[in-house]
Design an enzyme around this catalytic site. Structure first.
Site, short mmCIF file in Angstrom:
data_model
loop_
_atom_site.label_atom_id
_atom_site.label_comp_id
_atom_site.label_asym_id
_atom_site.label_seq_id
_atom_site.Cartn_x
_atom_site.Cartn_y
_atom_site.Cartn_z
N HIS A 1 -1.63 -3.56 -10.78
CA HIS A 1 -1.26 -2.21 -10.35
C HIS A 1 -0.95 -2.26 -8.87
O HIS A 1 -1.76 -2.69 -8.05
CB HIS A 1 -2.39 -1.22 -10.62
N CYS A 2 0.28 -1.84 -8.51
CA CYS A 2 0.74 -1.95 -7.13
C CYS A 2 0.70 -0.58 -6.46
O CYS A 2 1.41 0.34 -6.90
CB CYS A 2 2.16 -2.51 -7.10
N PRO A 3 -0.08 -0.42 -5.39
CA PRO A 3 -0.10 0.87 -4.69
C PRO A 3 1.20 1.16 -3.95
O PRO A 3 1.49 2.31 -3.65
CB PRO A 3 -1.27 0.71 -3.71
N ASN B 1 3.09 2.83 -6.55
CA ASN B 1 2.24 3.80 -7.26
C ASN B 1 2.42 3.67 -8.77
O ASN B 1 2.49 4.66 -9.49
CB ASN B 1 2.57 5.23 -6.81
N ASN B 2 2.52 2.43 -9.23
CA ASN B 2 2.71 2.17 -10.64
C ASN B 2 2.29 0.73 -10.92
O ASN B 2 2.02 -0.04 -10.00
CB ASN B 2 4.19 2.38 -11.02
#
Length: 353
Positions: A69-71, A74-75
């Site tokens: 999950h990549c901040p 945001n997905n």
């Protein structure tokens, strides 16, 4: 050229953000009912986890071929947007390298005629350029400071994002994800620890870097397959990886330790009332913290010197069957003495009381 970099970077960035990774359909089950024994069941999504899928706590869905999950976007990075995300990681450093070259040449040409060397000193005259014709864009002290700051930002981005690109390409060329690389390492540790004599072979490696590359990058931009069924190498089972995950989960249950909370803990990231060492050694991770009440039972699976990670044991049906996992201070719990023959969970399932 800078506009081209900007357009390509933003296109891949927003593609990774809005296209998304692709989610396992709610209520999904394999075509053959007997295959359910090889899969994990997600209580949140009310469906089985398809091969290579994992549940994301942030997205609250099971993600197909989840990498992480990549901040930034945001997905999650997964099956559908892995190519766009990787291209973003490639284009951003290339654009920053181009910008860095421009900043360096700008400062060089502007400072070349402004610096005068003495016997014991170096003087820089930023008031005006000592050449003719004068530059169209004035270059004063503020412009020099802004250019220097932008250069540092561009170089930092090049190094940081470039490292992430290298990591992503390593896993793509072996047709893995970051999570699957971790699972493979744990498989080797499990086999070595128990001396089972097994040989774990990663089932999705096509044996060629080009074939692995084509699993993610295609001319159409649409990844191969449907995200649920995957081609496997000869001699491997469609559920080889999920079977290994079930073995690791059962092993984690066996090697875990049961604790009981002796102090209340609100679940804050850096608790002030739990001691200075606990405050300053809080785990640097996106994993959550779990709130504890005195008397709660926790099954700890790993830990640090002042923190532990585990799962709260549900003792009633009113808890809704949703697992609560996260970090908690070590000083809030103590080992719980129990009868291992009657209380120990079996095959990774929680024992209900």
């Amino acid at each position: 050229m800078l506009l081209n970099w900007t357009v390509m970077i933003l296109y891949n960035y927003f593609s990774a953000m809005f296209v998304g990774p692709g989610y396992v359909p709610l209520g999904w089950t394999p075509e053959k009912s007997q295959d359910c024994m090889y899969l994990q069941y997600c209580k949140v999504c009310q469906s089985y986890k398809a091969p290579r899928s994992h549940h994301c706590r942030k997205c609250n869905r099971c993600v197909m071929k989840m990498d992480h999950h990549c901040p930034w976007i945001n997905n999650c990075c997964g099956y559908q947007n892995h190519a766009s995300f990787t291209l973003f990681l490639l284009l951003a450093p290339l654009g920053c390298i181009h910008a860095s070259f421009i900043f360096i040449m700008t400062m060089y040409t502007q400072l070349y005629n402004r610096i005068s060397f003495g016997w014991s000193s170096v003087k820089i005259d930023m008031s005006a350029a000592k050449r003719d014709p004068r530059p169209i864009i004035p270059f004063g002290l503020s412009a020099f400071a802004a250019s220097l700051f932008a250069l540092g930002l561009a170089l930092g981005t090049t190094i940081a994002v470039g490292m992430l690109f290298i990591i992503q390409m390593k896993v793509i060329l072996t047709n893995k994800t970051s999570i699957e690389s971790w699972i493979e390492e744990k498989a080797k540790d499990r086999i070595q620890y128990y001396q089972t004599g097994e040989t774990f072979i990663f089932p999705y490696d096509m044996g060629s870097k080009w074939k692995n590359f084509r699993q993610v990058f295609t001319w159409s931009g649409v990844p191969e397959g449907d995200g649920l069924d995957w081609p496997v190498r000869d001699g491997c089972h469609q559920y080889s990886l999920t079977i290994e995950q079930l073995k690791q989960k059962a092993d984690k249950r066996v090697r875990s330790v049961r604790y009981r909370a002796i102090e209340d803990y609100s679940g804050v990231c850096c608790p002030v009332t739990k001691g200075v060492k606990t405050f300053f050694t809080t785990p640097c991770t996106e994993e959550p913290r779990i709130a504890l009440s005195k008397g709660d039972l926790i099954l700890a699976t790993r830990g640090l010197k002042h923190w532990m990670y585990g799962e709260k044991i549900l003792v009633s049906a009113a808890d809704g069957g949703i697992r609560e996992r996260g970090w908690f201070p070590r000083k809030c719990v103590e080992k719980y003495q129990h009868d291992s023959e009657t209380d120990q969970p079996v095959d990774g399932e929680k024992k209900s009381k």
